[in-house]
Design a protein around this motif. Structure first.
Motif, PDB file in Angstrom:
ATOM      1  N   PRO A 393       0.809  -1.234   0.000  1.00 33.37           N
ATOM      2  CA  PRO A 393       0.000   0.000   0.000  1.00 33.37           C
ATOM      3  C   PRO A 393       0.835   1.274   0.000  1.00 33.37           C
ATOM      4  N   LEU A 394       1.900   1.314   0.811  1.00 37.94           N
ATOM      5  CA  LEU A 394       2.717   2.521   0.851  1.00 37.94           C
ATOM      6  C   LEU A 394       3.404   2.761  -0.493  1.00 37.94           C
ATOM      7  N   SER A 395       3.890   1.687  -1.117  1.00 39.67           N
ATOM      8  CA  SER A 395       4.540   1.827  -2.415  1.00 39.67           C
ATOM      9  C   SER A 395       3.575   2.394  -3.450  1.00 39.67           C
ATOM     10  N   LEU A 396       2.338   1.876  -3.475  1.00 40.15           N
ATOM     11  CA  LEU A 396       1.356   2.357  -4.445  1.00 40.15           C
ATOM     12  C   LEU A 396       0.897   3.779  -4.139  1.00 40.15           C
ATOM     13  N   CYS A 397       0.787   4.141  -2.860  1.00 44.36           N
ATOM     14  CA  CYS A 397       0.418   5.515  -2.499  1.00 44.36           C
ATOM     15  C   CYS A 397       1.499   6.502  -2.937  1.00 44.36           C
ATOM     16  N   THR A 398       2.758   6.099  -2.766  1.00 46.96           N
ATOM     17  CA  THR A 398       3.860   6.960  -3.204  1.00 46.96           C
ATOM     18  C   THR A 398       3.822   7.157  -4.718  1.00 46.96           C
ATOM     19  N   ALA A 399       3.554   6.063  -5.454  1.00 49.65           N
ATOM     20  CA  ALA A 399       3.455   6.170  -6.912  1.00 49.65           C
ATOM     21  C   ALA A 399       2.284   7.066  -7.319  1.00 49.65           C
ATOM     22  N   THR A 400       1.181   6.992  -6.570  1.00 49.24           N
ATOM     23  CA  THR A 400       0.024   7.850  -6.861  1.00 49.24           C
ATOM     24  C   THR A 400       0.376   9.317  -6.716  1.00 49.24           C
ATOM     25  N   LEU A 401       1.035   9.658  -5.616  1.00 53.25           N
ATOM     26  CA  LEU A 401       1.439  11.046  -5.406  1.00 53.25           C
ATOM     27  C   LEU A 401       2.394  11.496  -6.502  1.00 53.25           C
ATOM     28  N   GLY A 402       3.351  10.634  -6.869  1.00 54.45           N
ATOM     29  CA  GLY A 402       4.276  10.983  -7.940  1.00 54.45           C
ATOM     30  C   GLY A 402       3.581  11.199  -9.267  1.00 54.45           C
ATOM     31  N   MET A 403       2.560  10.389  -9.551  1.00 52.26           N
ATOM     32  CA  MET A 403       1.814  10.537 -10.795  1.00 52.26           C
ATOM     33  C   MET A 403       1.090  11.878 -10.853  1.00 52.26           C
ATOM     34  N   VAL A 404       0.499  12.277  -9.742  1.00 49.57           N
ATOM     35  CA  VAL A 404      -0.200  13.564  -9.701  1.00 49.57           C
ATOM     36  C   VAL A 404       0.785  14.706  -9.936  1.00 49.57           C
ATOM     37  N   LEU A 405       1.932  14.662  -9.268  1.00 51.03           N
ATOM     38  CA  LEU A 405       2.931  15.716  -9.455  1.00 51.03           C
ATOM     39  C   LEU A 405       3.501  15.701 -10.875  1.00 51.03           C
ATOM     40  N   ALA A 406       3.651  14.495 -11.449  1.00 56.42           N
ATOM     41  CA  ALA A 406       4.190  14.398 -12.810  1.00 56.42           C
ATOM     42  C   ALA A 406       3.264  15.042 -13.827  1.00 56.42           C
ATOM     43  N   SER A 407       1.967  15.107 -13.529  1.00 56.68           N
ATOM     44  CA  SER A 407       1.022  15.740 -14.454  1.00 56.68           C
ATOM     45  C   SER A 407       1.327  17.220 -14.652  1.00 56.68           C
ATOM     46  N   LEU A 408       2.033  17.823 -13.696  1.00 49.63           N
ATOM     47  CA  LEU A 408       2.354  19.249 -13.798  1.00 49.63           C
ATOM     48  C   LEU A 408       3.388  19.539 -14.885  1.00 49.63           C
ATOM     49  N   THR A 409       4.029  18.491 -15.413  1.00 53.58           N
ATOM     50  CA  THR A 409       4.996  18.723 -16.495  1.00 53.58           C
ATOM     51  C   THR A 409       4.331  19.338 -17.728  1.00 53.58           C
ATOM     52  N   VAL A 410       2.999  19.269 -17.794  1.00 58.38           N
ATOM     53  CA  VAL A 410       2.290  19.875 -18.924  1.00 58.38           C
ATOM     54  C   VAL A 410       2.516  21.383 -18.969  1.00 58.38           C
ATOM     55  N   LEU A 411       2.837  21.991 -17.837  1.00 56.96           N
ATOM     56  CA  LEU A 411       3.035  23.437 -17.798  1.00 56.96           C
ATOM     57  C   LEU A 411       4.285  23.875 -18.544  1.00 56.96           C
ATOM     58  N   ARG A 412       5.258  22.977 -18.689  1.00 60.62           N
ATOM     59  CA  ARG A 412       6.527  23.347 -19.317  1.00 60.62           C
ATOM     60  C   ARG A 412       6.772  22.599 -20.644  1.00 60.62           C
ATOM     61  N   TRP A 413       6.412  21.329 -20.693  1.00 61.97           N
ATOM     62  CA  TRP A 413       6.694  20.497 -21.863  1.00 61.97           C
ATOM     63  C   TRP A 413       5.373  20.086 -22.506  1.00 61.97           C
ATOM     64  N   ARG A 414       4.931  20.849 -23.487  1.00 60.39           N
ATOM     65  CA  ARG A 414       3.628  20.636 -24.105  1.00 60.39           C
ATOM     66  C   ARG A 414       3.746  19.744 -25.335  1.00 60.39           C
ATOM     67  N   LEU A 415       2.720  18.907 -25.526  1.00 59.91           N
ATOM     68  CA  LEU A 415       2.691  18.002 -26.671  1.00 59.91           C
ATOM     69  C   LEU A 415       2.082  18.642 -27.906  1.00 59.91           C
ATOM     70  N   ASP A 416       1.253  19.680 -27.718  1.00 56.75           N
ATOM     71  CA  ASP A 416       0.597  20.319 -28.861  1.00 56.75           C
ATOM     72  C   ASP A 416       1.395  21.496 -29.411  1.00 56.75           C
ATOM     73  N   LYS A 417       2.680  21.547 -29.094  1.00 62.64           N
ATOM     74  CA  LYS A 417       3.544  22.582 -29.649  1.00 62.64           C
ATOM     75  C   LYS A 417       3.710  22.357 -31.154  1.00 62.64           C
ATOM     76  N   ASP A 418       3.634  23.430 -31.924  1.00 60.47           N
ATOM     77  CA  ASP A 418       3.799  23.384 -33.379  1.00 60.47           C
ATOM     78  C   ASP A 418       2.793  22.420 -34.019  1.00 60.47           C
ATOM     79  N   PRO A 419       1.495  22.694 -33.916  1.00 62.46           N
ATOM     80  CA  PRO A 419       0.477  21.769 -34.429  1.00 62.46           C
ATOM     81  C   PRO A 419       0.478  21.618 -35.948  1.00 62.46           C
ATOM     82  N   ASP A 420       1.066  22.568 -36.679  1.00 69.98           N
ATOM     83  CA  ASP A 420       1.077  22.511 -38.147  1.00 69.98           C
ATOM     84  C   ASP A 420       2.321  21.835 -38.700  1.00 69.98           C
ATOM     85  N   LEU A 421       3.016  21.070 -37.890  1.00 66.54           N
ATOM     86  CA  LEU A 421       4.251  20.415 -38.316  1.00 66.54           C
ATOM     87  C   LEU A 421       3.984  19.466 -39.479  1.00 66.54           C
ATOM     88  N   ASN A 422       4.733  19.632 -40.578  1.00 66.08           N
ATOM     89  CA  ASN A 422       4.605  18.775 -41.759  1.00 66.08           C
ATOM     90  C   ASN A 422       5.983  18.244 -42.117  1.00 66.08           C
TER      91      ASN A 422
END
Length: 540
Positions: A393-422
């Motif tokens: 349980p503790l291992s999975l709770c730690t992974a859960t917290l890490g997953m939530v914090l990892a979602s914040l990477t969207v603020l700096r590293w965006r996937l929809d950058k340069d949408p017209d890339l050809n």
């Protein structure tokens, strides 16, 4: 292994082409139809094998670290060999290379079958077998992605990719449950045998397929120079770099769900192999539903928003895995595990696909896969060790917290950058001099001289940063921009390639996006003639 099947699923999950034909039309192509059926059967065997290996390890060792190391052994080869395999897929006969990889998996699976039947399986044997079979998958994955356009018409490519995704998720839903039943009534050796036999169908289709030879105007790249070219491309591709960062952020924490699921099934719920197979089947069904709904979700949400929502949903399922001990309630959450997992994988791979030019696609995807499986390997070992010392349980709770914090990477590293890339191939307007120069001569320094108005100097230098990335990702070793002290407004762009052959390759690698950047740069040039181009080569 199971994660290797995910690899084939999501690396082929590109956006559909405009005005797509019927979703089933690619099945009218005989080779694609046979390979699709054979791949579904083979992936069912892989999932059955995955259940057999995990459950056998549980019967041999109760240590959480040992169980988690099975996941690590299945992921590590992809981390080690995906990039070399991607390079080989770009420079040698893909059909022969794929046949070799299928033979490799067959031999490894057959060896595990014999050892299991004779009672000589140990934890070390299981880890080695998982490693060897994953090596075969690491060899086959990049070329499998690269041959799809050779099997169908261009207009059918989107539906073909969707069918591959659907087929692998069908095998994900059936394989684990079937493997659990066979384990219960016969034993693990039969599961391993069926996995070995399932590979033969794919090998037979590949053997009969006669691919059209590629027309190459230039000699094939050497292995190590091809590796360097691939890495340079990745370094100079901003969207692909963002994909890699987001990949690490998700899968280091997401690996906890896969690594600790067998332990929860056996130790916390007291399930047998059949029950464990049912749990994996629920994940597979969730993945199928996710694959079916993804086209609609992509129309409503951007890639970044979809990624964040799926990550938070996966974090919720990790928390459920930590505390819920009712079999059917937990299976309900495992359904959403599959849904979130395939959504994240598809979104990341779509970003990787659209940011890789055709000439380097196998290598670029191989780098992505290296990062993906490296994150899975490290994460599995870490979460197994944490569960061994402090509990599941503790291992999975730690992974859960890490997953939530990892979602914040969207603020700096965006996937929809340069949408017209050809990234379709395009010939630039710069002529290539026809000279009798030995291909290995070099290095070669190339320079472009521009005449720029002083009021445009700053905007020009900013625009040239995009041109720097164009030169670097197509083969330049270094790049610089200078202004003439005595003639303000005269700018000289200069870069170096390793040889005359590399310069010829660079001119073949420019894409439509590169041409658009070049047009913006040339718009600043004030002289009537094109920029002066010089090729300087080192003396022999």
């Amino acid at each position: 292994m199971a994660q290797v099947n995910d690899l084939q699923d999501v690396t082929q999950d590109e956006a559909l082409l405009p005005a797509t034909p019927s979703p089933w039309q690619p099945l009218r192509q005989p080779v694609f139809r046979m390979l699709w059926i054979a791949t579904v059967v083979s992936n069912m065997g892989s999932w059955m094998n995955d259940v057999g290996v995990n459950w056998t390890m549980l019967t041999l060792s109760a240590d959480p670290l040992s169980v988690a190391l099975v996941q690590a052994a299945g992921s590590l080869p992809m981390f080690l060999f995906a990039l070399p395999s991607g390079v080989l897929a770009d420079i040698i006969d893909r059909r022969k290379y794929l046949l070799f990889s299928q033979l490799w998996v067959f031999i490894a699976a057959t060896g595990l079958t014999v050892l299991s039947f004779t009672g000589h399986v140990t934890p070390l044997v299981l880890l080695i077998a998982a490693f060897l079979m994953s090596m075969g998958a690491a060899m086959s994955s990049p070329p499998f992605q690269a041959i799809v356009p050779d099997l169908v018409k261009k207009a059918e490519l989107g539906p073909a990719i969707a069918l591959n995704s659907l087929g692998i998720n069908i095998s994900r839903a059936i394989g684990p449950a079937l493997g659990g039943l066979i384990l219960s009534f016969v034993g693990p050796w039969m599961v391993f045998l069926l996995n070995a036999l399932s590979v033969l169908g794919v090998a037979w289709v590949l053997w009969r397929w006669k691919a059209s030879p590629d027309v190459q105007r230039l000699p094939p790249e050497h292995f190590f120079s091809a590796v360097r070219a691939g890495l340079r491309y990745v370094h100079a591709a901003p969207v692909l770099r963002n994909v890699l960062v987001r990949t690490v952020a998700f899968f280091v924490f997401g690996s906890a769900g896969w690594a600790l699921l067998p332990l929860v099934a056996r130790r916390e719920l007291g399930l047998g192999p059949g029950g464990y197979g049912i749990m994996l089947a629920f994940i597979g069904v969730g993945a199928i539903c996710g694959a079916v709904l993804l086209p609609r979700l992509r129309k409503r949400f951007s890639a970044d928003r979809l990624m964040v929502m799926a990550s938070l949903l996966f974090a919720t399922t990790l928390l459920a895995l930590a505390f819920i001990r009712h079999f059917w309630w937990l299976n309900a959450f495992e359904f959403f595990t599959g849904f979130a997992w395939i959504t994240v994988l598809s979104t990341l791979n779509l970003g990787a696909q659209r940011s890789a030019a055709r000439w380097v696609k196998a290598r670029a995807l191989a780098v992505y896969l290296t990062v993906f499986f490296g994150s899975m390997t490290v994460g599995s070992a870490v979460w197994g060790q944490l569960a061994s010392r402090y509990g599941i349980p503790l291992s999975l709770c730690t992974a859960t917290l890490g997953m939530v914090l990892a979602s914040l990477t969207v603020l700096r590293w965006r996937l929809d950058k340069d949408p017209d890339l050809n990234l379709d191939v395009s010939e630039l307007s710069d002529p290539v001099p026809t000279l009798d120069i030995h291909h290995d001569r070099g290095p070669v320094r190339v320079s472009y001289e521009y005449q720029i108005r002083q009021q445009d100097a700053h905007a020009f230098t900013v625009c040239m940063q995009d041109m720097r990335r164009v030169r670097r990702r197509s083969g330049a070793i270094n790049w610089a921009l200078y202004e003439d002290i005595f003639q303000p407004g005269i700018f000289v762009e200069t870069f170096v390639v390793g040889s005359w052959m590399e310069q010829l390759r660079q001119l073949e690698r420019y894409t439509m996006n590169d041409r658009k950047i070049q047009s913006r740069v040339y718009a600043f040039h004030q002289a009537e003639q094109m920029p002066i181009v010089r090729y300087l080569i080192a003396p022999e």
